[in-house]
Design a protein around this motif. Structure first.
Motif, PDB file in Angstrom:
ATOM      1  N   GLU A  29       8.937 -79.601-102.848  1.00  0.00           N
ATOM      2  CA  GLU A  29       8.058 -78.466-103.109  1.00  0.00           C
ATOM      3  C   GLU A  29       8.141 -77.444-101.974  1.00  0.00           C
ATOM      4  O   GLU A  29       7.810 -77.744-100.830  1.00  0.00           O
ATOM      5  CB  GLU A  29       6.623 -78.970-103.270  1.00  0.00           C
ATOM      6  CG  GLU A  29       5.584 -77.888-103.470  1.00  0.00           C
ATOM      7  CD  GLU A  29       5.896 -77.002-104.654  1.00  0.00           C
ATOM      8  OE1 GLU A  29       6.047 -75.773-104.459  1.00  0.00           O
ATOM      9  OE2 GLU A  29       5.994 -77.538-105.772  1.00  0.00           O
ATOM     10  N   THR A 207       7.639 -85.299-104.163  1.00  0.00           N
ATOM     11  CA  THR A 207       7.062 -83.946-104.194  1.00  0.00           C
ATOM     12  C   THR A 207       7.729 -83.046-105.233  1.00  0.00           C
ATOM     13  O   THR A 207       7.395 -81.860-105.319  1.00  0.00           O
ATOM     14  CB  THR A 207       7.098 -83.233-102.817  1.00  0.00           C
ATOM     15  OG1 THR A 207       8.408 -82.710-102.559  1.00  0.00           O
ATOM     16  CG2 THR A 207       6.660 -84.156-101.697  1.00  0.00           C
ATOM     17  N   LYS A 208       8.647 -83.585-106.034  1.00  0.00           N
ATOM     18  CA  LYS A 208       9.317 -82.764-107.038  1.00  0.00           C
ATOM     19  C   LYS A 208       8.684 -82.972-108.417  1.00  0.00           C
ATOM     20  O   LYS A 208       7.776 -83.783-108.585  1.00  0.00           O
ATOM     21  CB  LYS A 208      10.813 -83.100-107.075  1.00  0.00           C
ATOM     22  CG  LYS A 208      11.507 -82.843-105.740  1.00  0.00           C
ATOM     23  CD  LYS A 208      12.957 -83.259-105.770  1.00  0.00           C
ATOM     24  CE  LYS A 208      13.599 -83.088-104.405  1.00  0.00           C
ATOM     25  NZ  LYS A 208      14.999 -83.570-104.370  1.00  0.00           N
ATOM     26  N   THR A 209       9.196 -82.259-109.389  1.00  0.00           N
ATOM     27  CA  THR A 209       8.614 -82.275-110.736  1.00  0.00           C
ATOM     28  C   THR A 209       8.548 -83.677-111.327  1.00  0.00           C
ATOM     29  O   THR A 209       7.550 -84.063-111.952  1.00  0.00           O
ATOM     30  CB  THR A 209       9.424 -81.365-111.677  1.00  0.00           C
ATOM     31  OG1 THR A 209       9.449 -80.044-111.135  1.00  0.00           O
ATOM     32  CG2 THR A 209       8.800 -81.340-113.063  1.00  0.00           C
TER      33      THR A 209
END
Length: 302
Positions: A29, A207-209
């Protein structure tokens, strides 16, 4: 009548000495970028980046322009580029080092430059930022009071197995980076070396999708990973003898002792090592070895 002075904005004064700045970058992110990062990118005389294309995307996302010269600094050119950067530091330049994600030097380029800067007497500082190691530890649900980071395991199976055997008795929580292509195989090896019931967590795309954290025993996680897993992977494994002893079948205990004997340990030492690793009484492991030799269900003391 006195003349009113017009306020002016001055550029940052040059440092009397060179300064090496290690800056953490987002592991996923972009909004997680440390607040100081934009300023450092703008003020640095030289920005050394693991991937200049990724750096360009990062600066665009942050809405900042690099004020100095941008050079590549990656595994393939570290040795050649380091003297050039040290010379820039010696002549008073402010050099910013960034990698693709996380902190430089932590399984990323940087250690060679830091060591050379220390040797040259150059000042070094850091802009703390996101870390896959600490993020995975915090999310794992495993003990975090003491831990050790093992980085990437070797690609060759024999070397990988040997490294895992070295860590089998480690009581601290272990953190590894691993390729998604090797994850299932590595988890199987971990189950063999550490015991199938040892607790672990696989942290994917932090922290990613598509962030995912899978928790369970090494055996359960190996089964889960078997069909294939995508993304960047961090594996957190419970230390030896934490959460109580690991119970294995007598044949499995005897096999672990046999592996150590084949590696050169005397039987007595091998039995003690396996007992310590699993948190079991030495007598239980001894009985398992005797049972394997006699073919009985329960060994007798000799």
């Amino acid at each position: 009548m006195t003349e009113r002075e017009t306020p002016t904005t001055h550029a940052p004064e040059p440092h009397p000495e060179g300064l090496l700045v290690l800056a953490g970058t987002p592991i996923g992110e972009v909004a997680d970028a440390p607040p100081r990062l934009a300023g450092e990118l703008a003020e640095a005389d030289v920005v050394a980046a693991e991937d200049t294309r990724r750096l360009r995307r990062l600066t665009q996302a942050l809405g900042v322009r690099t004020g100095g010269r941008v050079v590549s600094y990656f595994e393939g050119n570290e040795a050649a580029r380091t003297p050039e950067l040290v010379e820039a530091l010696r002549t008073g330049s402010r050099v910013l080092l960034v990698t693709d994600a996380g902190m430089p030097s932590v399984s990323d380029p940087g250690y060679r430059l830091v060591a050379a800067a220390v040797e040259a007497g150059v000042r070094i500082t850091a802009v703390p930022g996101p870390s896959a190691v600490l993020t995975a530890l915090a999310l794992s649900g495993l003990p975090v009071d003491r831990f050790c980071f093992e980085g990437f395991l070797p690609r060759k199976r024999g070397e990988r197995r040997a490294r895992l055997e070295e860590g089998a008795e480690e009581r601290r929580t272990l953190v590894y980076f691993e390729s998604p292509r090797r994850l299932a195989e590595t988890l199987r090896m971990m189950a063999e070396s550490f015991g199938p019931e040892r607790r672990a967590a696989v942290c994917r795309e932090l922290t990613k999708t598509y962030e995912e954290v899978r928790r369970g025993s090494l055996e359960e996680l190996a089964d889960w990973a078997e069909p294939g897993v995508l993304g960047e992977i961090t594996v957190v494994v419970e230390g030896a003898a934490r959460g109580g002893p690991v119970r294995l079948e007598p044949a499995a205990l005897a096999e672990r002792v046999a592996v150590r004997e084949e590696a050169g340990e005397h039987r007595k030492e091998a039995i003690a090592s396996v007992a310590r690793e699993l948190g079991l009484p030495k007598r239980e492991v001894f009985d398992a070895v005797v049972a394997a030799k006699t073919g009985s269900g329960k060994g007798q003391a000799g």
